[in-house]
Design a protein around this motif. Sequence first.
Motif, short mmCIF file in Angstrom:
data_model
loop_
_atom_site.label_atom_id
_atom_site.label_comp_id
_atom_site.label_asym_id
_atom_site.label_seq_id
_atom_site.Cartn_x
_atom_site.Cartn_y
_atom_site.Cartn_z
N LEU A 27 0.84 -1.20 0.00
CA LEU A 27 0.00 0.00 0.00
C LEU A 27 0.87 1.25 0.00
O LEU A 27 0.64 2.20 -0.79
CB LEU A 27 -0.91 -0.02 1.23
N ALA A 28 1.90 1.24 0.87
CA ALA A 28 2.80 2.39 0.93
C ALA A 28 3.50 2.59 -0.41
O ALA A 28 3.68 3.73 -0.87
CB ALA A 28 3.83 2.19 2.04
N ILE A 50 2.38 1.77 -3.41
CA ILE A 50 1.44 2.31 -4.39
C ILE A 50 1.27 3.82 -4.18
O ILE A 50 1.34 4.62 -5.12
CB ILE A 50 0.07 1.60 -4.28
N ILE A 51 1.04 4.20 -2.89
CA ILE A 51 0.83 5.63 -2.62
C ILE A 51 2.07 6.43 -2.96
O ILE A 51 2.00 7.51 -3.57
CB ILE A 51 0.42 5.82 -1.14
N GLY A 52 3.24 5.88 -2.59
CA GLY A 52 4.48 6.58 -2.89
C GLY A 52 4.70 6.75 -4.38
O GLY A 52 5.08 7.83 -4.85
N LEU A 86 2.44 6.81 -6.75
CA LEU A 86 1.48 7.79 -7.28
C LEU A 86 1.92 9.21 -6.94
O LEU A 86 1.86 10.12 -7.78
CB LEU A 86 0.09 7.53 -6.71
N ALA A 87 2.38 9.41 -5.67
CA ALA A 87 2.79 10.76 -5.26
C ALA A 87 4.00 11.23 -6.06
O ALA A 87 4.11 12.41 -6.38
CB ALA A 87 3.10 10.76 -3.76
N ARG A 103 2.97 12.14 -9.88
CA ARG A 103 1.85 13.04 -10.09
C ARG A 103 2.33 14.37 -10.70
O ARG A 103 3.36 14.90 -10.30
CB ARG A 103 1.16 13.30 -8.75
#
Lengths: 117, 199
Positions: free
Chosen positions: B186-187, B189-191, B193-194, B197
């Motif tokens: 999860l971390a 994926i979020i990382g 994407l961030a 972006r």
Amino acid sequence: MGLESFLLVGAVIFSIGLYGTLSKRNVITVLMSLELMFNAVNITAVALSRYIVPAGLAQDPGATADQVVHLLLAGQVFAIFIVTVAAAEVALGVAIVIAVYRNRETVFVTDANQLRH
Amino acid sequence: MGQAMSLGAGTEASVVTDIAFWVIAASSIVAAIAVVHLRDLFRAALFLVVSFLGVAGMFVLLRAEFLAIVQVLIYVGAVSVLIIFAILMTRDVEHGNPSNRLRIPAALLSLLFLGATAFVVLDTEWNLLDEAISPDGPAVAAGGLELAAETVAKVEEVYANTIPVIAELLLRDFVLAFEVASVLLLAAIIGALALVRER
């Protein structure tokens, strides 16, 4: 085919990956070489768990406890975790490559030196 | 049971599995060398897929069918696609795939590592499972480890169908690592994407 041949193949692939990781300037080649090293480690873990008597069985050859026999597949579970970590690593790595390319117009590790001076 | 070991049945030293092993090993090693040496990054990524498939074949030979499927799904399906996307988005055709100035030390270090590992592999006396479960294996004949009959039956049962055992291991013995791995994904994926972006 036996334990030794699997371990040697793992060692050869790991060495190729090590060479690529240390000697290439293109960060995407470095990422691919890292994946080769992860794969070599997986081969080694699975081969050892397939061919070696678990320590629990070696100390107590008469043991029939489920826990001890389950240790037979511990190497495969380790390999699953390694695959998970490698997937996370390559996702983040590719994101960093694209972020650096956007800012610096380069994919060479030798050019990404903002933190140096 | 007696001689008919189900553990050895699929992997005993028959000529066919031997040939399969050496073909798979040679192709994955050659593909790995191509990954490191080709100047065209796109072709290198395609050879990386060949190497991944070879490793999946080796998992099949090691009786790790579940891992072979995981390997094909995650590495061949996802990781290589990500890398090919990265190559297409950052194409640097005129520069190719040069080495940095550490090329010779890196080659020497890799050869040194390979030599040390090969020495350790060939010099160690391994405590082999196949010899311990077969009643007339050389290790047992020499007074080595011999497993009880029930243990041998259990070992064969485990290798007859590994997936339930892996599930039990993952969700019982290694459940904390399993949950931490999902948080890690999860971390990641979020990382990711961030990082990519557009601002």
